[in-house]
Scaffold this motif. Structure first.
Motif, PDB file in Angstrom:
ATOM      1  N   CYS A  84       6.225  -8.796  -2.713  1.00 14.48           N
ATOM      2  CA  CYS A  84       6.129  -7.326  -2.776  1.00 14.48           C
ATOM      3  C   CYS A  84       7.150  -6.638  -1.875  1.00 14.48           C
ATOM      4  O   CYS A  84       7.326  -5.420  -1.953  1.00 14.48           O
ATOM      5  CB  CYS A  84       4.712  -6.862  -2.429  1.00 14.48           C
ATOM      6  SG  CYS A  84       4.243  -7.138  -0.714  1.00 14.48           S
ATOM      7  N   CYS A 120       7.409 -10.124   2.884  1.00 15.93           N
ATOM      8  CA  CYS A 120       6.752 -10.810   1.775  1.00 15.93           C
ATOM      9  C   CYS A 120       7.784 -10.957   0.658  1.00 15.93           C
ATOM     10  O   CYS A 120       8.415  -9.975   0.257  1.00 15.93           O
ATOM     11  CB  CYS A 120       5.549 -10.008   1.295  1.00 15.93           C
ATOM     12  SG  CYS A 120       4.855 -10.682  -0.243  1.00 15.93           S
ATOM     13  N   CYS A 134      -0.500 -11.022  -1.828  1.00 15.87           N
ATOM     14  CA  CYS A 134       0.310 -11.630  -2.895  1.00 15.87           C
ATOM     15  C   CYS A 134      -0.017 -13.120  -3.028  1.00 15.87           C
ATOM     16  O   CYS A 134      -0.091 -13.651  -4.132  1.00 15.87           O
ATOM     17  CB  CYS A 134       1.797 -11.439  -2.618  1.00 15.87           C
ATOM     18  SG  CYS A 134       2.346  -9.735  -2.821  1.00 15.87           S
ATOM     19  N   CYS A 156       2.755 -12.135   1.792  1.00 13.51           N
ATOM     20  CA  CYS A 156       1.617 -11.491   2.426  1.00 13.51           C
ATOM     21  C   CYS A 156       0.358 -12.130   1.848  1.00 13.51           C
ATOM     22  O   CYS A 156       0.380 -12.716   0.761  1.00 13.51           O
ATOM     23  CB  CYS A 156       1.650  -9.975   2.222  1.00 13.51           C
ATOM     24  SG  CYS A 156       1.259  -9.459   0.541  1.00 13.51           S
ATOM     25  N   ARG A 194       7.129  -6.124   1.299  1.00  9.30           N
ATOM     26  CA  ARG A 194       6.676  -5.426   2.505  1.00  9.30           C
ATOM     27  C   ARG A 194       6.922  -6.288   3.743  1.00  9.30           C
ATOM     28  O   ARG A 194       6.781  -7.504   3.702  1.00  9.30           O
ATOM     29  CB  ARG A 194       5.183  -5.094   2.402  1.00  9.30           C
ATOM     30  CG  ARG A 194       4.892  -3.979   1.398  1.00  9.30           C
ATOM     31  CD  ARG A 194       3.413  -3.659   1.366  1.00  9.30           C
ATOM     32  NE  ARG A 194       2.629  -4.845   1.037  1.00  9.30           N
ATOM     33  CZ  ARG A 194       1.333  -4.967   1.296  1.00  9.30           C
ATOM     34  NH1 ARG A 194       0.675  -3.980   1.886  1.00  9.30           N
ATOM     35  NH2 ARG A 194       0.680  -6.068   0.965  1.00  9.30           N
TER      36      ARG A 194
HETATM   37 ZN    ZN Z   1       3.150  -9.191  -0.734  1.00 10.41          ZN
END
Ligand code: ZN
Length: 187
Positions: free
Chosen positions: A88, A85, A127, A124, A90
């Motif tokens: 963020c 992502c 987000c 993601c 991840r």
């Molecule tokens: Zn994210």
């Protein structure tokens, strides 16, 4: 032993992997020439015998259509963004059960954004939802990397592992380090 043939443009720029069968057809039609054959294996037909093609080169240069370059299929973009992502940070493995990676338009389509490489990022679902229809500034969010268009050769070879003999033709174009990083070839 690779079961795919690496095909190079007439300029020697690596284009893609094709089936060995298709490579043989191109060679027999004199549209491509074998520039790297298997040392022992050969292809035999009723009328001729050829080296098993590991790398072929097109006789005539093909222009890569701009239209093709601007299409950004999800798997290729996810690979460009390393399945991470871009907000963020991840990876797909770190997402929750109900989360997933999505296509995020940095400038939303409704605000004049487009589907180009520079305007689509991997995000993601959380987000993406949080940003909604806002611009980065409005949402007070930042991208980890600025989305860019990868080189054509990187686009087609992303995620594809190449055999040793084929890597020699790819690496001069991508750079050794970058090729290792993009296709995950063990050092
Ligand atoms: Zn994210």
């Amino acid at each position: 032993m690779s079961e795919k043939t690496l095909i190079l443009n007439a300029s020697a720029e690596p284009l893609s992997f094709i089936s060995v069968r298709r490579a043989v057809v191109l060679v027999l039609k004199e549209k491509a020439e074998i520039i790297e054959g298997h040392r022992k294996k050969r292809i035999r037909s009723a009328t001729c015998e050829l080296p098993y093609p590991l790398v072929v080169r097109l006789v005539n240069y093909v222009r890569i259509p701009r239209r093709w370059r601007s299409v950004v299929p999800n798997p290729i973009r996810f690979t460009r963004d390393q399945h991470t992502c871009q907000y963020c940070g991840r990876t797909s493995l770190e997402l929750g059960r109900k989360e997933r990676l999505t296509r995020e338009h940095v400038v939303p389509i409704s605000r004049g954004g487009t589907n180009t490489w520079e305007n689509v990022a991997t995000a993601c679902s959380t987000c993406n939802h949080r940003k909604g229809n806002r611009l980065l500034k409005e949402a007070n969010m930042r991208l980890l990397n600025r989305p860019r268009e990868p080189k054509f050769v990187a686009i087609v070879l992303l995620g594809q592992a190449a055999a040793g003999a084929q890597r020699r033709y790819i690496e001069p174009f991508l750079g050794k380090e970058k090729h290792r990083a993009t296709v995950g070839v063990p050092a």
